[in-house]
Design an enzyme around this catalytic site. Structure first.
Site, PDB file in Angstrom:
ATOM      1  N   SER A  10      -4.669   3.533  24.594  1.00  0.00           N
ATOM      2  CA  SER A  10      -3.259   3.329  24.939  1.00  0.00           C
ATOM      3  C   SER A  10      -2.411   2.931  23.746  1.00  0.00           C
ATOM      4  CB  SER A  10      -3.140   2.255  26.029  1.00  0.00           C
ATOM      5  OG  SER A  10      -3.766   1.050  25.618  1.00  0.00           O
ATOM      6  N   HIS A 231       1.674  -3.913  24.267  1.00  0.00           N
ATOM      7  CA  HIS A 231       1.480  -2.563  23.740  1.00  0.00           C
ATOM      8  C   HIS A 231       2.646  -2.200  22.829  1.00  0.00           C
ATOM      9  CE1 HIS A 231      -1.767  -2.057  26.654  1.00  0.00           C
ATOM     10  NE2 HIS A 231      -2.083  -0.947  26.012  1.00  0.00           N
TER      11      HIS A 231
END
Length: 249
Positions: A10, A231
């Site tokens: 990711s 993230h």
């Protein structure tokens, strides 16, 4: 047009950064504005993006994910460039941080508690070097003429002494230990397998999630249309793309 294959988890896929790659598996979280897409556009490369959220080194080499074959199967030997961002899920890096930010009553659940157990994280970290070397060796074997670049992880946590709420100082220290170990193991694996390393972690030290100019997000609920918690954000993906382009141009 020269071929470019992007492999990874990711941290490379860019979950929540709109727009999503049309036709890609929903679980992959693959963004049209992840660093691979930005690099391909800048350099005029024909991109094959097989990054997938939750991927481990095993998912690069042998284990499929829902709707996707092992990522290495995308390589056909004609590549000019291959990028690899992997390893965090093997050591439970972001999962550890996510659990560490939960109320203690939830951390008491055995399955969750194992993710913040320092001995368990150290054991996982001890095995990541050989796993990354295996990835580098096999990718290099598939495409011997390509430039193969490990792209390490953006820095998430501030340096010691700067609070990172809701993390405790102890949990933040564990997170930094995992990040530092992964950064070192990635560089060593690249050197051992004839690959390059794009030192994203080093370049992003002052752009951690608690900084004034963050390249990553903090804790929170995953929400549609927003980058996933802990993230890369869009600025982070642009910064990583700049670093990759500067290295391979």
């Amino acid at each position: 047009m020269s071929r470019y294959v992007a492999l990874g988890s990711s941290m490379a896929a860019g979950p929540g950064i709109r727009p999503r790659v049309k036709g890609s598996p929903l679980r992959a979280g693959r963004s049209q504005r992840n660093y691979a897409h930005l690099v391909a556009a800048r350099l005029g490369l024909d991109l094959v993006d097989v990054t997938y959220s939750g991927a481990t080194t095993a998912n690069i080499l042998t284990s499929p994910q829902p709707g996707a074959a092992p990522q290495i199967s995308a390589l056909d030997g004609t590549e000019e460039l291959v990028t690899i961002t992997i390893g965090g899920n093997d050591i439970g890096y972001v999962p550890m941080l996510m659990v560490a930010g939960l109320p203690r009553v939830l951390r008491a659940v055995p399955r969750l508690g194992a993710l913040v157990d320092r001995d368990a994280r150290e054991a996982a970290l001890a095995g990541i070097g050989s796993a990354l070397e295996d990835v580098g060796r096999q990718v290099r074997g598939r495409c011997p003429q390509a430039r193969v670049c490990f792209v390490d992880y953006l820095t998430l946590l501030p340096p010691a002494g700067i609070p990172a709420p809701p993390l405790s100082d102890v949990d933040a220290a564990t997170g930094r230990r995992l990040a530092e170990g992964l950064e070192q193991a990635t560089a060593e694996a690249a050197a051992a397998t004839g690959c390059e390393v794009v030192r994203v972690a080093e370049a992003s030290r002052t752009h951690h999630a608690w900084s004034a100019d963050p390249w990553t997000t903090r804790f929170g609920l995953p929400l549609p249309g927003r980058p996933a918690p802990l993230h890369p954000n869009a600025a982070g993906m642009r910064a990583v793309a700049d670093l990759v382009v500067a290295q391979v141009s």
